[in-house]
Design an enzyme around this catalytic site. Structure first.
Site, short mmCIF file in Angstrom:
data_model
loop_
_atom_site.label_atom_id
_atom_site.label_comp_id
_atom_site.label_asym_id
_atom_site.label_seq_id
_atom_site.Cartn_x
_atom_site.Cartn_y
_atom_site.Cartn_z
CB SER A 152 -0.90 -0.01 1.24
OG SER A 152 -0.14 0.08 2.42
CG HIS A 178 -0.89 -5.62 4.07
ND1 HIS A 178 -0.47 -4.88 5.14
CD2 HIS A 178 -0.36 -5.03 2.97
CE1 HIS A 178 0.27 -3.87 4.71
NE2 HIS A 178 0.33 -3.93 3.40
CD GLU A 200 -0.54 -2.18 8.97
OE1 GLU A 200 -0.06 -1.73 10.02
OE2 GLU A 200 -0.05 -2.01 7.85
CD GLU A 249 2.25 -5.40 7.67
OE1 GLU A 249 1.75 -5.12 8.77
OE2 GLU A 249 2.63 -4.54 6.85
CG ASP A 273 -1.97 1.66 8.43
OD1 ASP A 273 -2.59 2.68 8.06
OD2 ASP A 273 -0.98 1.22 7.82
CD GLU A 280 0.33 3.59 9.83
OE1 GLU A 280 0.56 2.94 10.87
OE2 GLU A 280 0.79 3.29 8.72
CG ASP A 326 2.49 4.82 6.11
OD1 ASP A 326 3.57 5.14 5.56
OD2 ASP A 326 1.96 3.71 5.92
CE LYS A 371 5.42 2.05 6.06
NZ LYS A 371 4.19 2.22 5.22
CG HIS A 406 6.95 -3.85 9.21
ND1 HIS A 406 6.38 -5.09 9.25
CD2 HIS A 406 5.90 -2.97 9.33
CE1 HIS A 406 5.08 -4.99 9.39
NE2 HIS A 406 4.76 -3.73 9.45
CE LYS A 447 2.84 0.11 10.33
NZ LYS A 447 1.51 0.29 9.75
O1 LIG Z 1 0.92 0.83 5.39
C1 LIG Z 1 1.85 0.43 6.13
O2 LIG Z 1 2.01 0.99 7.20
C2 LIG Z 1 2.78 -0.63 5.67
C3 LIG Z 1 3.47 -1.45 6.70
O3 LIG Z 1 2.62 -2.05 7.62
O4 LIG Z 1 2.29 -1.39 4.62
P1 LIG Z 1 3.05 -1.31 3.20
O5 LIG Z 1 4.46 -1.68 3.44
O6 LIG Z 1 2.31 -2.28 2.32
O7 LIG Z 1 2.90 0.10 2.73
MG LIG Z 2 0.46 2.53 6.86
#
Ligand SMILES: O=C(O)[C@@H](CO)OP(=O)(O)O
Ligand SMILES: [Mg+2]
Length: 422
Positions: free
Chosen positions: A41, A152, A161, A204, A241, A282, A309, A334, A362, A385
């Site tokens: 995502s 996911h 999440e 995950e 999230d 999130e 994020d 990230k 992650h 996380k």
């Molecule tokens: O959205 C998120 O926070 C992440 C990690 O949990 O997902 P992705 O790495 O698929 O963006």
């Molecule tokens: Mg996110």
């Protein structure tokens, strides 16, 4: 002064079985390697991953990223001091020449930047967290994603999440034990409620049961917390999230069987907050909506962490804009969203300077690489996380944190609820 003697890269697999970049930096005759993670995502403003038109399975884009490390990046950084992380990261930014790592690839620069950090620690004769953190290292409160939805998982749950946050624990290792016990009781509850198919897991490691709404998911998690012998809202809290850009279309959010305007979604979140011990949300709104994110932050930010994020993509410019507008009160960090450790550190420091929390994170596509665990401890962000307390690519990080805690012994600092300003 140590020097980078050689820079190399190769293609390896990530946790989804897709190719990714492993960079290798040689210092003092030793090869130090690191692997770039990859999101599903992904935010629209993230650093560009070289993936050949988004096709993750042919490997050609990753081959190009690998080639770029072996040629362009090697030319730019061989001979430099591995402890000069910022100069090396900036040399890559300059060699790339675009504002989103489009030519070298954010996956190429991330793998090299991680490897350089590890090489710097190696030549300094220190653990990575010590090398980064000097003397203000802190173990994090983790967020464990134990029910997976959205991109996911394959089910109807739109929220990506559903996490447990054992902030009432007195140490990192206690958090991990509480999470593992809750995960195990959730497994039994899901099996008896929905049948054995409900315990299949998503990207995950969280379960992907046939639940339709976030309330149904959180209700089941609350049951699991109690069954494991803990008190929801005292020992263990909840986080989500929403990754809401994924269910936003034509001005409406299709979530929990509803079609909601941004304003209606604010009320929806508020009712979930009233019902459950939810302390972290999130990406509650799509990645361009600073205004409604600010509205929610204003309304509940004193008791709920609102995390950006896709909203901030670990990019200081977007974060500065968010701070100005009062959007969110925490950054999801990230490294591969921006492409280098130094640029991620800038966003981390800007957050701290402006009273925003930082959660090191992650990606859904991960590997055995544990660099982020050390960054989190070294930078003292207080939160991480990194998925469910299972699956090797997730436990690699949690186990690394256990080892760090063990090494630190009585010197291990653990912030507990303070990390979330509760
Ligand atoms: O959205 C998120 O926070 C992440 C990690 O949990 O997902 P992705 O790495 O698929 O963006
Ligand atoms: Mg996110």
């Amino acid at each position: 002064m140590a020097k980078i003697e050689k820079v190399w890269a190769r293609e390896v697999l990530d946790s989804r079985g897709n190719p990714t970049v492993e960079a290798v930096v040689t210092v003092n005759g030793h090869e130090i390697s690191a692997i770039a993670p990859s999101g599903a995502s992904t935010g629209m403003y993230e650093a560009h991953e070289l993936r050949d038109g988004g096709d993750r399975y042919k490997g050609k884009g990753v081959q190009k990223a690998v080639e770029n490390v072996r040629t362009t990046v090697a030319k730019a950084i061989v001979g430099m001091d591995p402890t000069d992380q910022r100069a090396i990261d900036m040399a890559m930014v300059e060699a790339d020449g675009t504002d989103n790592k489009k030519s070298i690839g954010g996956n190429a620069t991330t793998a090299v930047s991680f490897a350089v950090a590890n090489a710097g620690a190696f030549v300094s004769n220190q653990q990575l967290y010590e090398y980064i953190g000097k003397d203000h290292v802190t173990l994090p409160v983790p967020m464990f994603n134990i029910i997976n939805g959205g991109k996911h998982a394959g089910g109807d749950l739109k929220v990506q999440e559903c996490m447990i946050i054992p902030a009432g624990a007195s140490s990192f290792s206690e958090c991990l034990r509480m999470a593992a016990e809750t995960y195990s009781s959730l497994k039994s509850i899901l099996k008896s409620k929905y049948g054995v198919g409900a315990i299949n897991v998503g990207d995950e490691g969280g379960f992907a049961p046939p639940v339709n709404t976030v309330s149904e998911a959180l209700g089941t998690i609350v049951e699991a917390i109690s069954d494991a012998g803990y008190e929801p809202g005292k020992d263990i809290y909840l986080g989500i999230d929403a990754a809401s850009s994924e269910f936003f279309e034509n001005g409406k959010y299709s979530v929990d069987g509803l079609s909601l305007s941004a304003g209606e979604l604010v009320d929806h979140y508020r009712s979930i907050i009233d019902e459950f011990p939810l302390i972290s949300i999130e990406d509650p709104f799509e990645e361009n909506d600073y205004a409604t994110t600010a509205e929610l932050t204003k309304a509940v930010g004193n008791r709920v962490q609102i995390v950006g994020d896709d909203l901030f993509v670990t990019n200081s410019k977007r974060l500065a804009d968010g701070i100005k507008k009062g959007a969110a009160n925490a950054l999801l960090l990230k490294v591969n969203q921006i492409g280098t450790v130094s640029e991620a550190q800038d966003a981390c420091e800007m957050s701290a300077d402006n009273g925003y929390n930082v959660v090191v994170s992650h990606r859904s596509g991960e590997s055995e690489d544990t660099t982020i665990a050390d960054l989190c401890v070294g930078w003292g962000t207080g939160q991480i996380k990194t998925g469910a307390p299972c699956r090797g690519e997730r436990t690699a990080k949690y186990n690394r944190l256990l080892r760090i805690e063990d090494r630190l012994g009585s010197k291990a600092v653990f912030p507990g609820k303070k990390a979330l300003r509760l």
